[in-house]
Design a protein around this motif. Structure first.
Motif, PDB file in Angstrom:
ATOM      1  N   LYS A  16      57.820  37.145  17.075  1.00 17.28           N
ATOM      2  CA  LYS A  16      58.923  36.498  17.795  1.00 17.28           C
ATOM      3  C   LYS A  16      60.249  37.201  17.525  1.00 17.28           C
ATOM      4  O   LYS A  16      61.015  37.487  18.445  1.00 17.28           O
ATOM      5  CB  LYS A  16      59.018  35.021  17.404  1.00 17.28           C
ATOM      6  CG  LYS A  16      60.142  34.300  18.134  1.00 17.28           C
ATOM      7  CD  LYS A  16      60.306  32.864  17.699  1.00 17.28           C
ATOM      8  CE  LYS A  16      61.493  32.232  18.417  1.00 17.28           C
ATOM      9  NZ  LYS A  16      61.772  30.862  17.952  1.00 17.28           N
ATOM     10  N   PRO A  23      56.965  31.640  21.996  1.00 17.29           N
ATOM     11  CA  PRO A  23      56.343  30.396  22.476  1.00 17.29           C
ATOM     12  C   PRO A  23      56.839  30.108  23.891  1.00 17.29           C
ATOM     13  O   PRO A  23      58.040  30.187  24.161  1.00 17.29           O
ATOM     14  CB  PRO A  23      56.847  29.337  21.485  1.00 17.29           C
ATOM     15  CG  PRO A  23      57.331  30.103  20.298  1.00 17.29           C
ATOM     16  CD  PRO A  23      57.818  31.426  20.813  1.00 17.29           C
ATOM     17  N   TYR A  35      51.812  31.224  25.666  1.00 22.61           N
ATOM     18  CA  TYR A  35      52.809  32.124  25.090  1.00 22.61           C
ATOM     19  C   TYR A  35      53.332  33.090  26.146  1.00 22.61           C
ATOM     20  O   TYR A  35      52.658  33.399  27.136  1.00 22.61           O
ATOM     21  CB  TYR A  35      52.214  32.924  23.928  1.00 22.61           C
ATOM     22  CG  TYR A  35      51.928  32.072  22.705  1.00 22.61           C
ATOM     23  CD1 TYR A  35      52.898  31.889  21.719  1.00 22.61           C
ATOM     24  CD2 TYR A  35      50.695  31.447  22.551  1.00 22.61           C
ATOM     25  CE1 TYR A  35      52.636  31.111  20.609  1.00 22.61           C
ATOM     26  CE2 TYR A  35      50.436  30.660  21.434  1.00 22.61           C
ATOM     27  CZ  TYR A  35      51.410  30.491  20.472  1.00 22.61           C
ATOM     28  OH  TYR A  35      51.154  29.709  19.372  1.00 22.61           O
TER      29      TYR A  35
END
Length: 514
Positions: A16, A23, A35
């Motif tokens: 991330k 997400p 995702y």
């Protein structure tokens, strides 16, 4: 095990933080097991898909590609068996109100027993040192033998229950082995029942004309229903293959382990059509080629293994998985299956249209047999990410996080870094970038010290950093830094293309396969 779980959490966080995977719908608190791929993730994902596509369509003259629709006639899923048999065994815990796949609970219990055995072996190895005979220890140690017996008995019961589709026996196994809910810690389970994984929706402009349709749970059926279209328009002769990359959708009961098991995912599938009677030889050929494709990435041959299926689908006469060692154990990333003539025969039966191949060499028509290779793009992405991640200790007590990505798959191949933001260096850096950007994904970065920029590039797996300094303006040379060794060398700008191309092009991978 705990350490590996911690590493996996760091990988998820890293994905991330550095623009690989986000997400989905995060500002609305997310959507379970869905995702989005960020700016670096989508580049790496596209490189994986390109590597697979070219290994199929460029290296094999008898394989072509298609792109079939996600929405398909609902009878297709009746013919394929998905409407009646595309189910997972579901069980709920009454205390936590959580839902689980019964087979996954039992597989996790088998893994726990295996872990106990491995810990006994590890302790003994430390105790006896170089004189330790692991094979002898496994054959004679009472605790290892006891756990091995328990594991084998559980495995046999589980295998028998799955083959017989015996839901009551699955429930009994959970009870007999005292399997608890990982959240509540209780054994308060419901009965095991079947749960269909297909997403259903409606198609039509009015209430009277709507019909139920499904989001496809796999991409293979789009290939089978286009068999004759491709064969006739492409003048294809047996044996030949049809490849496809596309999205598929499954309403997974337990979607977990980040992008390993998602509800919306992407597949790379190839169906290879052969003469009946020759399928097992072709199965062996494709099994070997697909493992070779994985190993060519150089992530470590020991991280791969075959897992031959004990439970074969009713239409298959051979099946194996290629498993990769993730931080949470060996997991399937690709399946190779000999599907016999089931799919084409079923579509012939339900469509009432002849789907056969006339073989001019045999002077007769027949329904071809099929060898399938099916790989999850997202699982492949995760295997590359997990294998590449390292927190590396450096001399002087410093550390760096580096992704040792296969260079051809790296989202950015080279970073162009002016040493300072003045004295004509940014202009020269952009000039170099304009020379390289038509062939390589490049990134220009002038913010912060050059050391911090190196660390940012290490963290996204960039193979080369090219630093432009005062000497560049004098003699047209730059400093090129290698991600792996961190060594720097002075080279002329004219040499850059050849250096990067040699290490980063897909050709370097594809040539290992021929």
């Amino acid at each position: 095990m705990a350490k590996q779980e911690d590493v996996f959490k760091k990988i998820v966080s890293h994905a991330k933080e550095y623009g690989f995977v986000f997400p989905s719908s995060e500002i609305y608190d997310g959507l379970g097991a869905v995702y989005d791929y960020g700016q670096n993730g989508v580049e790496m994902k596209n490189n994986i898909k390109r590597y697979w596509w070219e290994a199929m369509t460029l290296l094999h003259e008898n394989i072509v590609g298609i792109d079939s629709a996600i929405f398909m006639h609902p009878t297709i899923w009746k013919a394929s068996g998905h409407v009646d048999a595309f189910n997972d065994p579901l069980v709920d815990n009454r205390d936590s109100k959580k839902r689980y796949r019964a087979d996954v609970l039992i597989e996790d219990e088998i893994a726990k027993i295996e872990e106990k055995i491995n810990k006994e072996v590890e302790k003994a190895a430390k105790r006896f040192g170089e004189s330790f005979d692991e094979a002898m220890f496994r054959q004679t140690n009472p605790r290892v033998l006891e756990n091995a017996k328990k594991r084998d008995e559980l495995h046999q019961r589980f295998s028998d229950a799955m083959n017989a589709n015996d839901l009551k026996e699955l429930r009994q196994i959970i009870e007999d082995y005292g399997i608890v809910d990982p959240i509540s810690g209780t054994k308060n389970w419901t009965d095991v029942r079947q749960f269909n994984l297909m997403f259903k929706t409606e198609m039509g402009s009015s209430a009277d004309s709507t019909m139920n349709v499904y989001l496809r749970p796999e991409t293979a059926q789009g290939i089978f229903v286009n068999f004759l279209n491709v064969q006739k328009t492409g003048r294809m002769r047996i044996p030949f293959g049809i490849a496809q990359i596309g999205k598929a959708f499954r309403n997974e009961i337990v979607a977990r382990q980040f992008i390993f098991r998602m509800r919306e995912f992407e597949q790379m599938e190839m169906q290879f059509f052969v003469r009946p009677g020759e399928e097992l030889e072709w199965f062996k050929t494709w099994k070997e080629f697909r493992l070779k494709w994985h190993k060519a990435l150089g992530m470590g041959d020991e991280k791969y293994r075959y897992h031959d299926h004990e439970k074969l689908a009713h239409y298959a006469n051979a099946a194996t998985d290629i498993e990769f060692k993730m931080p949470f154990g060996f997991k399937e990333v690709e399946g190779i299956h000999s599907r016999t003539d089931f799919d084409l025969s079923q579509h012939e039966k339900f469509s009432k249209k002849k789907i056969q191949y006339f073989d001019p060499e045999l002077n007769k028509s027949y329904t071809p047999y099929v060898i399938e290779t099916s790989i999850g793009v997202d699982r492949m992405f995760l295997s590359v990410l997990c294998s590449s991640y390292e927190e590396q200790a450096l001399e002087g007590g410093d550390t760096r996080v580096v992704l040792h990505l296969p260079k051809a798959l790296a989202p950015v191949k080279c970073a162009i870094l002016p040493l300072v933001k003045k004295d004509g260096l940014p202009e020269k850096a952009h000039e170099i970038m304009n020379l390289l950007k038509f062939d390589f994904a490049c990134r220009y970065d002038e913010k912060d010290s050059v050391g911090k920029r190196y660390r940012r590039m290490d963290a996204i797996g960039t193979p080369y950093c090219i630093t432009v300094d005062g000497q560049t303006l004098e003699d047209n040379t730059v400093t090129i830094r290698d991600r792996e060794t961190m060594e720097q060398q002075r080279v002329s700008i004219e040499e850059l293309h050849a250096i990067i191309s040699k290490e980063c092009s897909l050709n370097s991978l594809l040539k290992k396969l021929v």
